[in-house]
Design an enzyme around this catalytic site. Structure first.
Site, PDB file in Angstrom:
ATOM      1  N   HIS A 165      45.259  51.384  40.379  1.00 58.58           N
ATOM      2  CA  HIS A 165      45.898  51.993  39.055  1.00 58.58           C
ATOM      3  C   HIS A 165      47.037  52.711  39.558  1.00 58.58           C
ATOM      4  O   HIS A 165      47.975  52.860  38.823  1.00 58.58           O
ATOM      5  CB  HIS A 165      44.851  52.612  38.382  1.00 58.58           C
ATOM      6  CG  HIS A 165      45.079  53.609  37.072  1.00 58.58           C
ATOM      7  ND1 HIS A 165      45.811  52.879  36.052  1.00 58.58           N
ATOM      8  CD2 HIS A 165      45.109  54.829  36.986  1.00 58.58           C
ATOM      9  CE1 HIS A 165      45.993  53.760  35.134  1.00 58.58           C
ATOM     10  NE2 HIS A 165      45.788  55.124  35.551  1.00 58.58           N
TER      11      HIS A 165
HETATM   12  C1  HEM Z   1      44.947  60.691  39.599  1.00 62.12           C
HETATM   13  C2  HEM Z   1      45.802  59.784  39.664  1.00 62.12           C
HETATM   14  C3  HEM Z   1      46.088  58.862  38.158  1.00 62.12           C
HETATM   15  C4  HEM Z   1      47.447  58.651  37.848  1.00 62.12           C
HETATM   16  C5  HEM Z   1      48.451  59.147  38.702  1.00 62.12           C
HETATM   17  C6  HEM Z   1      47.388  57.935  36.793  1.00 62.12           C
HETATM   18  C7  HEM Z   1      48.442  57.473  36.117  1.00 62.12           C
HETATM   19  C8  HEM Z   1      48.599  56.721  34.871  1.00 62.12           C
HETATM   20  C9  HEM Z   1      49.823  56.356  34.280  1.00 62.12           C
HETATM   21  C10 HEM Z   1      51.167  56.825  34.707  1.00 62.12           C
HETATM   22  C11 HEM Z   1      49.442  55.788  32.970  1.00 62.12           C
HETATM   23  C12 HEM Z   1      50.473  55.208  31.931  1.00 62.12           C
HETATM   24  C13 HEM Z   1      50.455  53.846  32.138  1.00 62.12           C
HETATM   25  C14 HEM Z   1      51.413  53.032  31.049  1.00 62.12           C
HETATM   26  O1  HEM Z   1      51.427  53.583  30.120  1.00 62.12           O
HETATM   27  O2  HEM Z   1      51.593  52.146  31.293  1.00 62.12           O
HETATM   28  C15 HEM Z   1      48.017  55.859  33.039  1.00 62.12           C
HETATM   29  C16 HEM Z   1      47.033  55.359  32.016  1.00 62.12           C
HETATM   30  C17 HEM Z   1      45.681  55.245  32.223  1.00 62.12           C
HETATM   31  N1  HEM Z   1      45.026  55.574  33.207  1.00 62.12           N
HETATM   32 FE1  HEM Z   1      45.587  56.744  34.672  1.00 62.12          FE
HETATM   33  N2  HEM Z   1      46.141  57.624  36.417  1.00 62.12           N
HETATM   34  C18 HEM Z   1      45.290  58.242  37.240  1.00 62.12           C
HETATM   35  C19 HEM Z   1      43.971  58.340  37.164  1.00 62.12           C
HETATM   36  C20 HEM Z   1      43.210  57.707  36.257  1.00 62.12           C
HETATM   37  C21 HEM Z   1      41.713  57.494  36.343  1.00 62.12           C
HETATM   38  C22 HEM Z   1      40.935  58.162  37.300  1.00 62.12           C
HETATM   39  C23 HEM Z   1      41.332  57.042  35.156  1.00 62.12           C
HETATM   40  C24 HEM Z   1      39.929  56.648  34.814  1.00 62.12           C
HETATM   41  C25 HEM Z   1      38.811  56.804  35.280  1.00 62.12           C
HETATM   42  C26 HEM Z   1      42.450  56.644  34.513  1.00 62.12           C
HETATM   43  C27 HEM Z   1      42.364  55.889  33.315  1.00 62.12           C
HETATM   44  C28 HEM Z   1      43.603  55.332  32.594  1.00 62.12           C
HETATM   45  C29 HEM Z   1      43.673  54.712  31.554  1.00 62.12           C
HETATM   46  C30 HEM Z   1      42.496  54.241  30.811  1.00 62.12           C
HETATM   47  C31 HEM Z   1      45.068  54.681  31.109  1.00 62.12           C
HETATM   48  C32 HEM Z   1      45.452  53.794  29.877  1.00 62.12           C
HETATM   49  C33 HEM Z   1      45.953  52.455  30.111  1.00 62.12           C
HETATM   50  C34 HEM Z   1      44.983  51.386  29.623  1.00 62.12           C
HETATM   51  O3  HEM Z   1      44.207  51.569  28.504  1.00 62.12           O
HETATM   52  O4  HEM Z   1      45.017  50.177  30.101  1.00 62.12           O
HETATM   53  N3  HEM Z   1      43.572  57.060  35.162  1.00 62.12           N
HETATM   54  N4  HEM Z   1      47.493  56.485  34.213  1.00 62.12           N
END
Ligand code: HEM
Length: 223
Positions: free
Chosen positions: A182
């Site tokens: 991710h």
């Molecule tokens: C700590 C480092 C993390 C970074 C740098 C990060 C970064 C991002 C970014 C940039 C997006 C937007 C993607 C887009 O809009 O195309 C996103 C979406 C998301 N992230 Fe993270 N994230 C991190 C950790 C996590 C963790 C630990 C979880 C859950 C356990 C998580 C769950 C999600 C979810 C559910 C989305 C929405 C995308 C979807 O529903 O498919 N993220 N993240």
């Protein structure tokens, strides 16, 4: 009406950078709380997992405090992720174009996006990560509760706790791998991090990576 139609009197100038709203402030706060919890859980969990990593407990104030707070951070993560789930599950439903996108993974990796189908708010890779995270968090919270002796000692047998330890550790290793994918994808696709920090992406980013989403967004507006 397409993304290119600009009515006379619109305050849009040819040189203006086009930005598109992707996440509300609430969704971003929700996301970063979840992300912080997962990092803390991974660190405190690994500290309890192997004597080699026990030194990490110093970060949490020692072995006993690490043991006491790890499950509570898990509870916060569960509810926080539940918030994300409610917000995003619908956009992560599998669509016909997702199978084609996945079958052309080679083009994704080599950057031949012109050969890929137009995708909505999320591509098949993001959807797979979303559903994997959802399932793994459910497995982690339920196996965690089985071995949370401080409150639930009498409710489960030793045998059940042994199985729970194994399942919990395996799910934790998998979710750490999924989390790495991710974060790697968020950094690799330039301009994505801004979606979760500022809440916006450029029009070019949306056109290139999530064209169907952009079309829906623009088509839904009257001008
Ligand atoms: C700590 C480092 C993390 C970074 C740098 C990060 C970064 C991002 C970014 C940039 C997006 C937007 C993607 C887009 O809009 O195309 C996103 C979406 C998301 N992230 Fe993270 N994230 C991190 C950790 C996590 C963790 C630990 C979880 C859950 C356990 C998580 C769950 C999600 C979810 C559910 C989305 C929405 C995308 C979807 O529903 O498919 N993220 N993240």
């Amino acid at each position: 009406m397409t993304a290119y139609d600009v009515e006379p009197g619109d305050s849009v100038h040819p040189g203006d950078p086009v930005t598109v709203d992707r996440y509300t402030a609430g969704a971003r706060v929700n996301h970063w709380i979840t992300a912080t919890c997962l990092v803390l859980l991974a660190l405190s969990g690994l500290a309890l997992f192997s004597p080699w990593l026990f030194f990490i407990t110093a970060m949490f104030g020692g072995g006993q405090t690490t043991r006491a707070i790890h499950p509570w951070i898990g509870v916060v993560l569960f509810f926080s992720f539940f918030g994300l789930f409610i917000r995003f599950w619908r956009a992560n439903l599998w669509k016909a174009e997702d199978g084609t996108w996945l079958a052309r993974l080679r083009d994704v990796i080599t950057g031949h996006e012109e050969r890929l189908p137009e995708v909505g708010k999320y591509n098949a890779g993001q959807k797979a990560v979303f559903w994997l995270m959802s399932i793994l968090i459910l497995v982690l919270i339920s196996s965690g509760l089985v071995m949370w002796d401080q409150y639930f000692y009498g409710y489960t047998t030793i045998e059940q706790k042994r199985i729970a330890v194994l399942v919990h550790s395996m799910a934790a290793v998998i979710i750490i791998c999924v989390w790495i994918v991710h974060v790697y994808a968020a950094i690799w696709v330039r301009g994505t991090i801004g979606a979760m920090t500022r809440g916006q992406v450029t029009g070019g980013w949306a056109w290139r990576h999530h064209r169907k989403w952009l079309r829906e967004l623009v088509g839904g507006k009257s001008s």
